[in-house]
Design an enzyme around this catalytic site. Sequence first.
Site, mmCIF file in Angstrom:
data_model
loop_
_atom_site.group_PDB
_atom_site.id
_atom_site.type_symbol
_atom_site.label_atom_id
_atom_site.label_comp_id
_atom_site.label_asym_id
_atom_site.label_seq_id
_atom_site.Cartn_x
_atom_site.Cartn_y
_atom_site.Cartn_z
ATOM 1 N N CYS B 85 0.839 -1.140 0.069
ATOM 2 C CA CYS B 85 -0.028 -0.025 0.093
ATOM 3 C C CYS B 85 1.014 1.213 0.011
ATOM 4 O O CYS B 85 1.399 1.540 -0.990
ATOM 5 C CB CYS B 85 -1.063 0.003 1.165
ATOM 6 S SG CYS B 85 -2.318 1.088 1.094
ATOM 7 N N HIS B 194 -3.220 -5.893 1.252
ATOM 8 C CA HIS B 194 -2.436 -5.953 2.342
ATOM 9 C C HIS B 194 -2.311 -7.323 2.652
ATOM 10 O O HIS B 194 -3.186 -7.862 3.481
ATOM 11 C CB HIS B 194 -3.208 -4.962 3.670
ATOM 12 C CG HIS B 194 -2.963 -3.658 3.572
ATOM 13 N ND1 HIS B 194 -2.345 -2.899 4.258
ATOM 14 C CD2 HIS B 194 -3.721 -2.686 2.708
ATOM 15 C CE1 HIS B 194 -2.210 -1.696 4.184
ATOM 16 N NE2 HIS B 194 -3.200 -1.417 3.155
ATOM 17 N N GLU B 196 -0.565 -8.598 5.149
ATOM 18 C CA GLU B 196 -0.490 -8.607 6.530
ATOM 19 C C GLU B 196 -1.411 -8.763 7.135
ATOM 20 O O GLU B 196 -1.539 -9.382 8.382
ATOM 21 C CB GLU B 196 0.543 -7.690 7.170
ATOM 22 C CG GLU B 196 -0.185 -6.189 7.369
ATOM 23 C CD GLU B 196 -0.294 -5.429 6.043
ATOM 24 O OE1 GLU B 196 -0.138 -6.032 4.910
ATOM 25 O OE2 GLU B 196 -0.820 -4.087 6.223
#
Lengths: 88, 232
Positions: B85, B194, B196
Amino acid sequence: MPTIVVEVMPKAELLDPAGKAVAGALSRLGKTEFSAVRIGKRFELTVDGAVTEAVLAEAQRLADDMLSNSVIEDVVRVYVLEGAGSAA
Amino acid sequence: MKIGVVTFPGSLDDRDAQRAVRRAGGEAVALWHGDHDLKGVDAIVLPGGFSYGDYLRCGAIAARSPIMSEVISAANAGMPVLGICNGFQILVEAHLLPGGLIRNDHGDFVCRDQRLRVENASTAWTSGFEVGQEITIPLKNAEGGFIVDAETLKRIEGEGQVAFRYLDVNPNGSLDDIAGLTNAAGNVVGLMPHPEHATEPGFGPDTPDAMRSGTDGLTFFTSVLESALARA
């Protein structure tokens, strides 16, 4: 203090959503004489000392390398702000 | 295996990225934007957020921070670097990846569980996937529209530098539905979604099996750990 102005605009072929939103608001206000709005940036670089050729060249380099991203923006103009010397 | 996660002023997802590293079996090392020290890490994550308030352009000031001069040198020497991002925006501004990221074409912030197709499974961060594999990880951004000049687009498409493509919907007007890129060497990867946030059951995107059970993002981190072991 002398001031160098750098003007940056989003590339003409790219959509400028912020400008488009303002154009939409103008239209809703009945300001039909304005058909489009594009929003750019103006940087004012205060120079410590005289604006020499070298300082102006450095400002131009900064305008190209950092103040704008050539993928999405164009540097429209780099110039010395007239009359700024006495104002400071 | 140490994976550094850089914290810039305005980073939001640095802790999540550190946690993802640990869940994958790596050691997470906090790196600081103002340092010139990579602390001996084997790979680097540039996390999401709004570094330096997104002032100037997203990622532009972070790309010129002290730590990034070290990251750029390390990346050019082959160290794996993942930009997520805002981290992707930083990689683009640092010229480690081509193109630019501009305001979403619809003008709105978008937050959704996004399906992606893996287009390149030979990078340091995607080797655990298969080409064509479809994955779901969260996407949340306002400036994720990928653009690049026509000539460069042709080159990156032709040379397999498109790492991920959006499926179902193009959430931001990105050219060719591009969600993520890799450099030519395959060690630098950047993407808007994302990974994560999709590493732990109970906290990921929904899957057909169960709510919030998606962990497709974990493969990014296990991939880099495995590729580092393979090099060692």
